[in-house]
Write an enzyme that holds these catalytic residues in place. Structure first.
Site, PDB file in Angstrom:
ATOM      1  N   ARG A 249       0.835  -1.206   0.000  1.00  0.00           N
ATOM      2  CA  ARG A 249       0.000   0.000   0.000  1.00  0.00           C
ATOM      3  C   ARG A 249       0.876   1.265   0.000  1.00  0.00           C
ATOM      4  O   ARG A 249       1.064   1.887  -1.034  1.00  0.00           O
ATOM      5  CB  ARG A 249      -0.936  -0.041   1.233  1.00  0.00           C
ATOM      6  N   ASP A 250       1.469   1.591   1.129  1.00  0.00           N
ATOM      7  CA  ASP A 250       2.294   2.806   1.198  1.00  0.00           C
ATOM      8  C   ASP A 250       3.443   2.695   0.194  1.00  0.00           C
ATOM      9  O   ASP A 250       3.807   3.660  -0.474  1.00  0.00           O
ATOM     10  CB  ASP A 250       2.850   2.965   2.625  1.00  0.00           C
TER      11      ASP A 250
ATOM     12  N   HIS B 246       5.185   4.581  12.752  1.00  0.00           N
ATOM     13  CA  HIS B 246       5.251   4.479  11.285  1.00  0.00           C
ATOM     14  C   HIS B 246       6.265   5.538  10.861  1.00  0.00           C
ATOM     15  O   HIS B 246       5.966   6.732  10.882  1.00  0.00           O
ATOM     16  CB  HIS B 246       3.848   4.751  10.732  1.00  0.00           C
TER      17      HIS B 246
ATOM     18  N   HIS C  31       8.843   7.092   8.131  1.00  0.00           N
ATOM     19  CA  HIS C  31       9.494   7.210   6.824  1.00  0.00           C
ATOM     20  C   HIS C  31      10.961   7.558   7.085  1.00  0.00           C
ATOM     21  O   HIS C  31      11.304   8.096   8.136  1.00  0.00           O
ATOM     22  CB  HIS C  31       8.773   8.267   5.974  1.00  0.00           C
TER      23      HIS C  31
ATOM     24  N   CYS D 145       4.219   9.396   0.342  1.00  0.00           N
ATOM     25  CA  CYS D 145       2.840   9.850   0.275  1.00  0.00           C
ATOM     26  C   CYS D 145       2.738  10.860  -0.873  1.00  0.00           C
ATOM     27  O   CYS D 145       3.554  11.772  -0.977  1.00  0.00           O
ATOM     28  CB  CYS D 145       2.432  10.496   1.599  1.00  0.00           C
TER      29      CYS D 145
ATOM     30  N   ASN E 183       9.132   4.301   3.473  1.00  0.00           N
ATOM     31  CA  ASN E 183       9.111   3.865   4.872  1.00  0.00           C
ATOM     32  C   ASN E 183      10.435   3.205   5.197  1.00  0.00           C
ATOM     33  O   ASN E 183      11.149   2.756   4.313  1.00  0.00           O
ATOM     34  CB  ASN E 183       8.032   2.796   5.074  1.00  0.00           C
TER      35      ASN E 183
HETATM   36  P1  HMG Z   1     -13.149  14.346  -1.754  1.00  0.00           P
HETATM   37  O1  HMG Z   1     -12.874  14.906  -3.112  1.00  0.00           O
HETATM   38  O2  HMG Z   1     -13.169  15.287  -0.608  1.00  0.00           O
HETATM   39  O3  HMG Z   1     -14.477  13.485  -1.713  1.00  0.00           O
HETATM   40  O4  HMG Z   1     -12.085  13.185  -1.496  1.00  0.00           O
HETATM   41  P2  HMG Z   1     -15.913  13.775  -2.219  1.00  0.00           P
HETATM   42  O5  HMG Z   1     -16.796  13.057  -1.270  1.00  0.00           O
HETATM   43  O6  HMG Z   1     -16.121  15.239  -2.456  1.00  0.00           O
HETATM   44  O7  HMG Z   1     -15.951  13.031  -3.638  1.00  0.00           O
HETATM   45  C1  HMG Z   1     -15.240  13.488  -4.763  1.00  0.00           C
HETATM   46  C2  HMG Z   1     -15.068  12.364  -5.760  1.00  0.00           C
HETATM   47  O8  HMG Z   1     -14.270  11.324  -5.176  1.00  0.00           O
HETATM   48  C3  HMG Z   1     -16.385  11.686  -6.152  1.00  0.00           C
HETATM   49  O9  HMG Z   1     -16.203  11.178  -7.476  1.00  0.00           O
HETATM   50  C4  HMG Z   1     -16.476  10.517  -5.217  1.00  0.00           C
HETATM   51  O10 HMG Z   1     -17.272   9.485  -5.711  1.00  0.00           O
HETATM   52  C5  HMG Z   1     -15.035  10.105  -5.149  1.00  0.00           C
HETATM   53  P3  HMG Z   1     -16.693  11.964  -8.772  1.00  0.00           P
HETATM   54  O11 HMG Z   1     -18.156  12.212  -8.521  1.00  0.00           O
HETATM   55  O12 HMG Z   1     -15.916  13.264  -8.819  1.00  0.00           O
HETATM   56  O13 HMG Z   1     -16.384  11.048  -9.897  1.00  0.00           O
HETATM   57  N1  HMG Z   1     -14.696   9.408  -3.885  1.00  0.00           N
HETATM   58  C6  HMG Z   1     -14.181   8.157  -3.842  1.00  0.00           C
HETATM   59  N2  HMG Z   1     -13.831   7.292  -4.795  1.00  0.00           N
HETATM   60  C7  HMG Z   1     -13.330   6.087  -4.395  1.00  0.00           C
HETATM   61  N3  HMG Z   1     -13.151   5.765  -3.090  1.00  0.00           N
HETATM   62  C8  HMG Z   1     -13.485   6.624  -2.128  1.00  0.00           C
HETATM   63  C9  HMG Z   1     -14.026   7.882  -2.476  1.00  0.00           C
HETATM   64  N4  HMG Z   1     -14.446   8.956  -1.767  1.00  0.00           N
HETATM   65  C10 HMG Z   1     -14.861   9.864  -2.640  1.00  0.00           C
HETATM   66  N5  HMG Z   1     -13.280   6.291  -0.843  1.00  0.00           N
HETATM   67  C11 HMG Z   1     -10.846  11.489  -0.392  1.00  0.00           C
HETATM   68  C12 HMG Z   1     -11.852  12.638  -0.230  1.00  0.00           C
HETATM   69  C13 HMG Z   1     -10.295  11.166   0.976  1.00  0.00           C
HETATM   70  C14 HMG Z   1     -11.554  10.309  -0.980  1.00  0.00           C
HETATM   71  C15 HMG Z   1      -9.715  11.959  -1.337  1.00  0.00           C
HETATM   72  O14 HMG Z   1      -9.172  13.117  -0.817  1.00  0.00           O
HETATM   73  C16 HMG Z   1      -8.636  10.929  -1.509  1.00  0.00           C
HETATM   74  O15 HMG Z   1      -8.851   9.871  -2.089  1.00  0.00           O
HETATM   75  N6  HMG Z   1      -7.421  11.236  -1.026  1.00  0.00           N
HETATM   76  C17 HMG Z   1      -6.285  10.329  -1.141  1.00  0.00           C
HETATM   77  C18 HMG Z   1      -5.723  10.133   0.197  1.00  0.00           C
HETATM   78  C19 HMG Z   1      -4.619   9.099   0.166  1.00  0.00           C
HETATM   79  O16 HMG Z   1      -4.814   7.978  -0.278  1.00  0.00           O
HETATM   80  N7  HMG Z   1      -3.413   9.489   0.659  1.00  0.00           N
HETATM   81  C20 HMG Z   1      -2.345   8.554   0.798  1.00  0.00           C
HETATM   82  C21 HMG Z   1      -2.601   7.562   1.889  1.00  0.00           C
HETATM   83  S1  HMG Z   1      -2.351   8.237   3.514  1.00  0.00           S
HETATM   84  C22 HMG Z   1      -0.684   7.999   3.782  1.00  0.00           C
HETATM   85  O17 HMG Z   1       0.042   7.563   2.920  1.00  0.00           O
HETATM   86  C23 HMG Z   1      -0.165   8.312   5.153  1.00  0.00           C
HETATM   87  C24 HMG Z   1       0.145   7.049   5.979  1.00  0.00           C
HETATM   88  O18 HMG Z   1       1.067   6.220   5.298  1.00  0.00           O
HETATM   89  C25 HMG Z   1       0.753   7.486   7.308  1.00  0.00           C
HETATM   90  C26 HMG Z   1       1.887   8.529   7.084  1.00  0.00           C
HETATM   91  O19 HMG Z   1       2.923   8.180   6.553  1.00  0.00           O
HETATM   92  O20 HMG Z   1       1.605   9.673   7.449  1.00  0.00           O
HETATM   93  C27 HMG Z   1      -1.109   6.245   6.281  1.00  0.00           C
HETATM   94 MG    MG Z   2       3.200   6.505   5.241  1.00  0.00          MG
END
Ligand code: HMG
Ligand code: MG
Length: 318
Positions: free
Chosen positions: A25-26, A220, A222, A253, A262
């Site tokens: 995933r990450d 966690h 990086h 990210c 990571n």
């Molecule tokens: P949004 O734009 O605020 O959501 O996204 P919305 O409700 O306004 O919807 C907008 C569009 O997104 C719509 O589609 C929804 O259907 C779709 P459209 O009508 O435009 O075609 N949508 C989705 N589609 C699929 N799955 C969903 C979903 N939700 C809405 N769940 C959202 C909010 C959070 C979904 C968006 O901002 C997003 O996907 N962000 C990506 C976040 C991400 O994956 N970041 C990386 C992971 S976190 C990380 O790596 C950190 C971690 O490792 C720890 C660390 O290191 O810090 C965990």
């Molecule tokens: Mg991370």
């Protein structure tokens, strides 16, 4: 001046550590070249064959935001599950959670909701502020518990934010408390951009320990600035015994520019093996997984241990 050994500061480090493998995933979410579902499935399988018992497989996020995770259901469907392994996925909202549980055959054992200790990162990563993110997570946590699915949270940018800069332990604790308030089971503290150093890592993790039991707190890290292993050691000194790690040091990210992968699973294992800490994970097996994914991506692992052991293998077979 003669150094004094301070018995008060000597604590027992854990004898067993649980590693949560986040490589699929990450590790791959920010990968620029396309990685097909079959490769991701094979990676997960090699990692479980190596003895990893907690695997973060994919994310149910917007494919427009993170195209690399668009094959989430296909990957979950392809993995031949192993008894005793916990498979987790990221679900930032109810839409993601509902997709993750739509098919009972590919239902995860655990989900992850991910918030941030800074408003700026929260906005960039999940398109809403901290308070609103918690309101989005609340029904997700309720629904997960109704399906007997465990909920882990990640508190991103806990040791520094690419937009805000410094992040204080008070800011971390605020989000920890909000997560606790909505009933998440486990609290992961994340150094998203790898700027933390041991004392700051301890200060942040300490805030999680005020509200969650030791076995439900994890780190966690990086490794952007090469501090991840030192931070893990500092956490071991606090008794923390669950850490995320990523095979071959993959990862990053999309919303934390410049942040590298990571901490590599191989590096953590080498450290823990050297300390006599058990994990149930075979370093050799993880090297197999690292060799596989590095071969597909066409580049060497970002792991000193991984590269040293791969070089040793190559010279043994020459
Ligand atoms: P949004 O734009 O605020 O959501 O996204 P919305 O409700 O306004 O919807 C907008 C569009 O997104 C719509 O589609 C929804 O259907 C779709 P459209 O009508 O435009 O075609 N949508 C989705 N589609 C699929 N799955 C969903 C979903 N939700 C809405 N769940 C959202 C909010 C959070 C979904 C968006 O901002 C997003 O996907 N962000 C990506 C976040 C991400 O994956 N970041 C990386 C992971 S976190 C990380 O790596 C950190 C971690 O490792 C720890 C660390 O290191 O810090 C965990
Ligand atoms: Mg991370």
């Amino acid at each position: 001046m003669q150094a004094q050994f301070n018995h008060e500061s000597f604590v027992m480090i854990p004898t067993h550590v649980t590693l949560v493998e986040v490589g699929a995933r990450d590790g791959l979410q920010n990968e620029k070249q396309p990685v097909d579902a079959a490769t991701k499935i094979e990676l997960v399988q090699l990692l479980q064959a190596a003895g990893l018992r907690e695997l973060e497989v994919t994310s149910y996020v917007s494919p427009k935001w993170v195209p690399q995770m668009a094959d989430n259901a296909q990957v979950m469907r392809g993995v031949r599950r192993k008894r005793g392994v916990r498979y987790s996925v990221l679900t930032p909202n109810l839409k993601g959670f509902e997709a993750a549980i739509a098919d009972p055959a590919i239902r995860p054992d655990e989900i992850v909701v991910f918030g941030a200790a800074s408003e700026a990162f929260s906005q960039r990563n999940i398109n809403c502020g901290i308070e609103e993110s918690i309101e989005r997570f609340r029904p997700v946590v309720e629904a997960a518990h109704a399906h007997a699915i465990k909920v882990r949270c990640a508190v991103s940018v806990a040791l520094g934010c690419p937009y805000q800069g410094e992040v204080t332990p008070d800011e971390v604790e605020r989000v920890v408390l909000l997560m606790k308030g909505i009933g998440v089971d486990h609290c992961g503290i994340a150094d998203t951009i790898g700027v933390g150093t041991p004392k700051r890592a301890q200060a942040a993790l300490e805030r999680a320990l005020k509200h969650f039991p030791l076995h439900e707190v994890s780190g966690h890290f990086h490794d952007t600035y090469g501090q991840a292993l030192s931070n893990i050691y500092a956490c071991l000194e606090m008794g923390i015994h669950t850490f995320d790690a990523s095979v071959a040091g993959l990862g990053g990210c999309p919303y934390a520019k410049g942040a590298t992968g990571n901490v590599a699973t191989e590096d953590v294992l080498f450290l823990l093996d050297g300390l006599g800490i058990t994990t149930g994970v075979s370093l050799d097996g993880v090297i197999d997984a690292a060799a596989f994914i590095s071969g597909v991506l066409g580049r060497k692992p970002v792991s000193r241990v991984g590269n040293a052991l791969l070089a040793k293998r190559a010279s043994a077979s020459a």
